[in-house]
Structure formats: structure tokens, C-alpha cells
Design a protein around this motif. Structure first.
Motif, PDB file in Angstrom:
ATOM      1  N   ARG A 103      36.763  51.968  34.058  1.00 19.99           N
ATOM      2  CA  ARG A 103      36.825  51.333  35.380  1.00 19.99           C
ATOM      3  C   ARG A 103      38.186  50.661  35.554  1.00 19.99           C
ATOM      4  NH1 ARG A 103      32.119  50.748  38.259  1.00 19.99           N
ATOM      5  NH2 ARG A 103      32.895  48.857  39.272  1.00 19.99           N
ATOM      6  N   GLY A 104      39.217  51.466  35.573  1.00 18.41           N
ATOM      7  CA  GLY A 104      40.571  50.958  35.744  1.00 18.41           C
ATOM      8  C   GLY A 104      41.216  51.510  36.991  1.00 18.41           C
ATOM      9  N   ALA A 105      42.550  51.601  36.940  1.00 15.92           N
ATOM     10  CA  ALA A 105      43.315  52.054  38.104  1.00 15.92           C
ATOM     11  C   ALA A 105      42.949  53.485  38.499  1.00 15.92           C
ATOM     12  CB  ALA A 105      44.809  51.944  37.814  1.00 15.92           C
ATOM     13  N   LYS A 106      42.561  54.319  37.528  1.00 15.42           N
ATOM     14  CA  LYS A 106      42.235  55.709  37.834  1.00 15.42           C
ATOM     15  C   LYS A 106      40.993  55.802  38.713  1.00 15.42           C
ATOM     16  CE  LYS A 106      41.511  60.230  35.693  1.00 15.42           C
ATOM     17  NZ  LYS A 106      41.403  60.976  34.424  1.00 15.42           N
ATOM     18  N   LEU A 107      39.973  55.004  38.410  1.00 14.65           N
ATOM     19  CA  LEU A 107      38.740  55.044  39.187  1.00 14.65           C
ATOM     20  C   LEU A 107      38.970  54.506  40.595  1.00 14.65           C
ATOM     21  CD1 LEU A 107      35.638  55.505  39.351  1.00 14.65           C
ATOM     22  CD2 LEU A 107      35.377  53.129  38.591  1.00 14.65           C
ATOM     23  N   PHE A 108      39.783  53.453  40.708  1.00 12.26           N
ATOM     24  CA  PHE A 108      39.968  52.782  41.999  1.00 12.26           C
ATOM     25  C   PHE A 108      41.209  53.263  42.732  1.00 12.26           C
ATOM     26  CE2 PHE A 108      37.464  49.648  39.534  1.00 12.26           C
ATOM     27  CZ  PHE A 108      36.336  49.640  40.337  1.00 12.26           C
ATOM     28  N   GLY A 109      41.549  54.521  42.546  1.00 11.46           N
ATOM     29  CA  GLY A 109      42.614  55.135  43.336  1.00 11.46           C
ATOM     30  C   GLY A 109      43.999  54.615  43.034  1.00 11.46           C
ATOM     31  N   GLY A 110      44.267  54.271  41.779  1.00 14.67           N
ATOM     32  CA  GLY A 110      45.601  53.824  41.396  1.00 14.67           C
ATOM     33  C   GLY A 110      45.878  52.364  41.663  1.00 14.67           C
ATOM     34  N   LYS A 111      44.887  51.612  42.134  1.00 15.40           N
ATOM     35  CA  LYS A 111      45.089  50.200  42.429  1.00 15.40           C
ATOM     36  C   LYS A 111      44.725  49.372  41.215  1.00 15.40           C
ATOM     37  CE  LYS A 111      44.080  46.619  45.833  1.00 15.40           C
ATOM     38  NZ  LYS A 111      43.380  46.284  47.089  1.00 15.40           N
ATOM     39  N   ALA A 112      45.738  48.793  40.576  1.00 17.36           N
ATOM     40  CA  ALA A 112      45.509  47.992  39.375  1.00 17.36           C
ATOM     41  C   ALA A 112      44.940  46.627  39.767  1.00 17.36           C
ATOM     42  CB  ALA A 112      46.816  47.830  38.605  1.00 17.36           C
ATOM     43  N   GLY A 113      44.053  46.098  38.904  1.00 15.87           N
ATOM     44  CA  GLY A 113      43.502  44.768  39.132  1.00 15.87           C
ATOM     45  C   GLY A 113      42.628  44.654  40.358  1.00 15.87           C
ATOM     46  N   PHE A 114      41.960  45.757  40.742  1.00 14.85           N
ATOM     47  CA  PHE A 114      41.158  45.727  41.964  1.00 14.85           C
ATOM     48  C   PHE A 114      40.002  44.738  41.839  1.00 14.85           C
ATOM     49  CE2 PHE A 114      37.347  47.278  44.181  1.00 14.85           C
ATOM     50  CZ  PHE A 114      37.784  47.193  45.496  1.00 14.85           C
ATOM     51  N   GLU A 115      39.255  44.817  40.741  1.00 16.26           N
ATOM     52  CA  GLU A 115      38.062  43.974  40.621  1.00 16.26           C
ATOM     53  C   GLU A 115      38.417  42.502  40.455  1.00 16.26           C
ATOM     54  OE1 GLU A 115      34.427  46.031  38.746  1.00 16.26           O
ATOM     55  OE2 GLU A 115      36.116  46.727  37.544  1.00 16.26           O
ATOM     56  N   SER A 116      39.435  42.192  39.656  1.00 14.49           N
ATOM     57  CA  SER A 116      39.829  40.788  39.488  1.00 14.49           C
ATOM     58  C   SER A 116      40.385  40.232  40.798  1.00 14.49           C
ATOM     59  CB  SER A 116      40.865  40.658  38.373  1.00 14.49           C
ATOM     60  OG  SER A 116      41.998  41.472  38.640  1.00 14.49           O
ATOM     61  N   GLY A 117      41.103  41.074  41.549  1.00 15.34           N
ATOM     62  CA  GLY A 117      41.610  40.627  42.846  1.00 15.34           C
ATOM     63  C   GLY A 117      40.492  40.335  43.824  1.00 15.34           C
TER      64      GLY A 117
END
Length: 635
Positions: free
Chosen positions: A226-240
Motif C-alpha cells: 500500500r505505497g505510491a504504486k497502489l495510490f497512483g504514484g502519490k507518496a504519503g497519501f494515507e498519512s496526508g
């Protein structure tokens, strides 16, 4: 969970059965096996209509009529016609796979995900995202199939992970980044909704534990996929997202694991034997866990974000204050430089006085000087320039010079025309009843007197009165304190004021009253104190200027004018709507007021100032003598 539902909604019609003589593990695996499923037509149609309704939300267009709805139902049932017959899960998975995109097909070939309904669906939305956004939790508990029977097409979940019940609903799922993003957002939206509902209707907390306090911290625990690859290249999506929904709560992220242990969103009671796939503590793979801490004592939470904002705000305020101090100091220096002191210019002997004891003051000499000419050029040279015999006389001469300069910029005729236009304009402020406000406050007071504050930059005898003369700030404090009226010194010769101070004070007072009314929620409102303009008045020109500046009343030094000028000035003031407050220092000056028609003067100020030096009588004898005089009693 990061898994998107695909295909229809099914019911389990058979599961693995325990066989006598088999080992315990084999019989345990049978409980976690789905043998056959069949399409739940009603649930599938309801699910499809709900998803279509959500997709069409916010779009303009006509509503779908009943015929179109029936046609879509028929088409949907036709697509799942073969699923009406019970069949093994693997066979139905192959059918569903053909309807998916290439990416979803590729994932489904690698891993088969099946979700079992958790129960508690009565009265709730069939949409997974809609339920999460309402705080109702996930509808299905998604698990990965551990093994499949190639002969019978059955599927088996990890040993002991679930007890499959016949009749329970299930769906197929695939991993999808876009759905995972929307799922996380919906989950936190539901959390905030629960918090709000708990605050409004509960015990002050939205937590599931009685007496739980507000959130004080959060730990974000995602699994490795569940990193940038899953969320379309957006790093730190969940923490943000955590920082967005809990902006004042410190959170810790950066943990990555192969799995997380916990229950699923806490909306279904754990260990309920009647709810298959209920909310047990389980090891979850390809998931994220958010651990929210609460304070039972509700003690203040340290927020790094808020601390940074407060520090930045304090630094900005310090910079603003320093800039304001610098500006006010420069203004003070400028005003001090422009003011006059007549102590050094006095002749050194007593000022001339009339037989009745009044100071003899002369008007400024305009045509003094000796004429000189060279060729065709003529000019005058100052010679034996007159010196003032008293501070009041010098004050008057400077004031006359100041008024002459104003007349050069704005002629009297134009000023009178502007004043008349302002009096006829309904949008312009009207003079307020200064003495009426004082009388009302006096009637309401218990001690029998009223304090009227005065804003004054400096005093001739002592110089600047304060280091930071912030007139708008002073007026705001005066208004908030409930003063019935105020005085603003607008003289620039000896007191460092300007006529613009009247306008500034009126605007600041109105703004402060409006702000206090808004904070107080209405009611009777905060009164805006009327303003007395304190200045040395010698000409009607000054009255017109003060009327346009926003004064409600004017102060008139009686010792500086003759009887005819006193009569003229009070009439002009009455014409433009300004009340006159006369300042007297002797009985003779009070007698001059008694010669005026009743109502010409709204109030009398018994001054303790010596007009010869413009210093105060520290003994108080002058004021006490006036207060006990027959002339004042007659007034």
C-alpha cells in the motif's frame, strides 16, 4: 481493505462438510470452504441501482423512467442468467473475469479475493463506499482464497479464518488503486461523522468506548503493497489524509509490515455467532490500520502543527508590532517637531491684562516689516517682529497661520459648499447628541458623575504623554469600556493632533461597536460614543472642517475670542449641527456665556489651565473659585 467489488451479489448454497474419521485440520478446512454459490437477484439489482444512482449524483438530466429501469433490470438478469443455477465459485469467477478490464483480469488470475457479508445490512446502503462515508463500516470482509478444488471448483480460505455459513452473501473483489483512495477517504469521512454525532448526541466523544475522550494521536500502519504504486504514484497519501482529517492531532507514519492484526472498523460486534465474518481480531494482509489514541482525562493535546502556526503568528505579530511602533514613533517625532512651545518667546514679564483681569491678546500682525525695492522688485524685510506676551497669544498666532494655509488649498466658499452637500446627503453620518449621551449616563450612574476620556498625543507643559500613541487602539478600548462620550484633541500647534484624528476616531469607534455586537450575538448593541473635537477655534472655517471630519461637538476656548466672535461662532456651529462645549477659566468668561441666547452652549468646562503659560494650576484654586461663583450659578 483496498479491494473493489466486481460482478453480482451471491449467496452461499453449500460449504465443505466435516467427514468422520478425517483429521481435525481437514474438518476445520471444510468449515472455511465454499462449495457452491448462486446469484442473489434482488441484492444484485439493488446494488446495481445504488451504484448507478451514486454515479449520476451531481449530473444534470432527466430522471430515468420506469420503462428504462425495467429494461436495465432485464438486461442485467440476462447477463447473469447462467448464475441463477448453483455452481462452484471457480466457475462463476471465470464468468465474472470475462466482464472485467485487462488489469482486473490479470489480478484475478494471480489472486482470488472473496468478501463475505458481515451482517447488519438492514436499513443500510448496499454501496460499500456510501456505507463507509456514513460511518456504517464495510459491508463485506474481504479475504484471499488459500486453495481451490480443481475437481469440484470449491474455494477454501486460510485455516480457521472464517466459518462459512450457508445462506450468507458474498462477492468477488479485485485490488484497485482508485477504489483504494476513495475507500480511505470514505472511511475517514465516516470517522469524522461518528465523532460529530458522538459530540452532539453522546457523551462528548465519538469513540466506541464509553467515556473515551477526543483523539490525541494516530499511528498509520500500512502493509508493504500500500505505497505510491497502489495510490497512483502519490507518496504519503494515507498519512496526508490523516493530517487532513485530524489536523490538530499528531500522527506517526512510516511503518510498513507484512500484515496487521485487529478488527475491521468496529461497527459489527465481535464474536457474534449469528454473523458470519463478523468483527473478530484477525491478521489482515494488504490492508492499512489506523490506531487512534484518546485521552480519558481530556487533557490538552500538543499539536506540532498548531504550535508552528502559533509560533509563526507570534513572530508575525511581533514584526507587525515593531513596524507599528516604528511608524508611531516616527509620527510622534514629526508631531513634536511641528508643535510649538512659547515659553522661550515670552517677554519675561507679566502679560498685559484688562481692568477686569482678563488677558489682553492681540491678533497676528499681517503687514509688519519694512518695505525694500531693488529696480522693479519689491519685498518686505521683517523688522522688530512682535513677540507674544502670553502662551495663549502665541497659540492664537500659530493657529491663524495654520488656518491661512488651509484656506490657500481649499477656499472658504468651496468648503461651505462641501459642508452643505454633506448635510443634505443621507448616506453621510449626522452629528450625534454629545451632551445627551453624557446626561443619560449621568442619570444612570450611582456616584453622580461621569468620566469622559480624552485622546491627546502630547501636552505643552510635559511633552509626549505616551510612547505609543495608537489612536484607533485607544478608541477601541474606550468604546469597549462603555464610555458615554469622548474627546479627541485635533490641534496640531501645541498638542500634536490633526483633523484627520477625528475621522480616524469615528471610524475606529464604529468598527469596534460593530465587532462587539457581532461577538455578543445582538441584544441592545454597543453604543458608539459621540466625539468632542478639542481645538482652538478662531474662525468659522475650522467649524466647517470639523463638521466634514465627523465631529459631533466642538470645544471653544472663551478666553481666546471676543464677545461678538463668540456669538458668531456659536451660531455657525448650531447651523452645521455641532454642539458647543465652552471652556472657561474666569468669572468674566462665564459672564460672556450668560449674554448668549439660551441653548447656544451645550456644556461648560471649568478649566484648571492658566492661559498665560498654558500650565495647570496644581493648587486647584482656580477651578474651585469658578465652581462657587455667582456667574456659574446664573449660567
Amino acid at each position: 481493505q483496498g479491494a473493489k467489488p466486481v460482478g453480482g451479489v451471491y449467496r452461499v448454497v453449500s460449504r465443505g462438510a466435516a467427514v468422520p474419521g478425517k483429521s481435525g485440520d481437514e474438518n476445520e478446512a471444510a468449515k472455511s470452504t465454499i462449495g457452491a454459490i448462486v446469484l442473489d437477484e434482488g441484492a444484485t439489482i439493488e446494488q446495481a441501482e445504488e451504484e448507478e444512482r451514486l454515479d449520476n449524483d451531481g449530473e444534470e438530466g432527466e430522471e430515468i423512467d420506469e420503462e428504462d429501469r425495467e429494461a436495465k433490470r432485464a438486461r442485467l438478469l440476462d447477463e447473469y442468467a447462467k448464475a441463477r443455477i448453483p455452481k462452484p465459485p471457480l466457475a462463476e469467477a471465470n464468468f465474472v473475469m470475462k466482464t472485467l478490464s485487462d488489469d482486473d483480469q490479470a489480478f484475478m488470475r494471480r489472486a482470488l479475493l472473496i468478501g463475505l457479508e458481515r451482517g447488519g445490512s438492514v436499513g443500510r446502503s448496499p454501496s460499500e463506499l456510501n456505507r463507509l462515508a456514513r460511518g456504517e463500516g464495510h459491508r463485506f470482509t474481504v479475504r484471499q482464497v488459500a486453495s481451490a478444488g480443481m475437481k469440484d471448483g470449491s474455494v477454501t480460505f486460510p485455516l480457521g479464518s472464517v466459518d462459512v455459513r450457508v445462506g450468507s452473501r458474498c462477492r468477488f473483489f479485485v485490488r484497485d488503486g482508485d477504489f483504494a483512495r476513495r475507500e480511505v477517504e470514505a472511511l475517514w469521512t465516516g470517522f469524522k461523522r461518528q465523532e460529530l454525532e458522538g459530540t452532539l448526541f453522546g457523551n462528548g466523544s465519538g469513540g466506541d468506548e464509553p467515556g473515551a475522550g477526543r483523539p490525541t494521536g494516530c499511528i498509520v500502519l500500512p502493509t508493504l503493497d500500500r505505497g505510491a504504486k497502489l495510490f497512483g504514484g502519490k507518496a504519503g497519501f494515507e498519512s496526508g489524509l490523516v493530517s487532513e482529517y485530524l489536523p490538530d492531532v499528531p500522527s506517526v507514519s512510516g511503518f510498513f509490515s507484512n500484515g496487521v492484526v485487529g478488527n475491521l472498523d468496529g461497527t459489527v460486534s465481535a464474536g457474534n455467532a449469528n454473523l458470519p465474518g463478523s468483527n473478530e481480531n484477525t491478521l489482515w494482509g494488504s490492508s492499512s490500520q489506523y490506531v487512534v489514541f484518546r485521552s480519558k482525562s481530556n487533557r490538552p493535546v500538543f499539536s506540532p502543527r498548531r504550535a508552528r502556526e502559533e509560533a509563526a503568528g507570534a513572530a508575525s505579530a511581533q514584526v507587525r508590532d515593531a513596524a507599528m511602533d516604528s511608524k508611531l514613533a516616527a509620527e510622534d517625532a514629526k508631531r513634536i517637531q511641528l508643535t510649538k512651545s512659547f515659553g522661550d518667546t515670552l517677554a519675561g514679564e507679566a502679560a498685559p491684562r484688562a481692568p477686569n483681569g482678563e488677558l489682553i491678546v492681540r491678533r497676528r500682525e499681517i503687514h509688519s516689516g519694512r518695505a525694500m525695492s531693488v529696480s522693479t522688485v519689491e519685498w518686505s524685510v521683517a523688522e522688530k517682529t512682535a513677540k507674544p506676551t502670553s502662551a495663549l497669544e502665541g497659540y492664537m498666532w500659530e493657529k491663524e497661520t495654520q488656518v491661512d494655509r488651509l484656506r490657500e488649498r481649499i477656499p472658504l466658499a468651496l468648503l461651505m459648499s462641501n459642508t452643505k452637500a454633506a448635510m443634505m446627503d443621507p448616506t453621510r453620518p449626522r452629528p450625534r447628541d454629545w451632551i445627551g449621551s453624557v446626561r443619560r449616563s449621568l442619570a444612570e450612574s450611582e456616584g453622580g458623575f461621569v468620566v469622559i476620556p480624552e485622546c491627546k498625543r502630547m501636552e505643552p507643559a510635559s511633552g509626549s504623554l505616551r510612547r505609543r500613541y495608537d489612536l484607533p487602539g485607544l478608541v477601541r478600548h474606550i468604546t469597549a469600556s462603555g464610555a458615554p462620550a469622548m474627546s479627541v484633541n485635533s490641534d496640531g500647534v501645541m498638542f500634536g493632533g490633526t483633523m484627520e484624528d477625528i475621522t480616524s476616531a469615528r471610524e475606529a469607534s464604529a468598527a469596534a461597536a460593530a465587532s462587539l455586537d457581532a461577538e455578543g450575538g445582538g441584544g441592545d448593541g454597543v453604543a458608539t460614543p459621540p466625539i468632542l473635537a478639542s481645538d482652538l477655534l478662531l474662525y468659522p472655517y475650522q467649524l466647517y472642517k470639523l463638521r466634514l471630519a465627523g465631529a459631533d461637538a466642538v470645544s471653544l476656548v472663551v478666553g481666546a475670542v471676543e464677545q461678538k466672535d463668540l456669538l458668531y461662532l456659536t451660531k455657525i456651529a448650531s447651523t452645521v449641527g455641532l454642539q458647543v462645549v465652552a471652556s472657561v477659566t474666569t468669572e468674566v468668561q462665564v459672564g460672556m456665556l450668560n449674554l448668549l441666547s439660551p441653548g447656544s452652549v451645550a456644556a461648560v468646562v471649568v478649566s484648571n489651565r492658566d492661559l498665560e503659560t498654558y500650565e495647570f494650576d496644581t493648587t486647584g484654586d482656580q477651578a474651585l473659585r469658578l465652581l462657587g461663583s455667582d456667574e456659574l450659578a446664573a449660567f
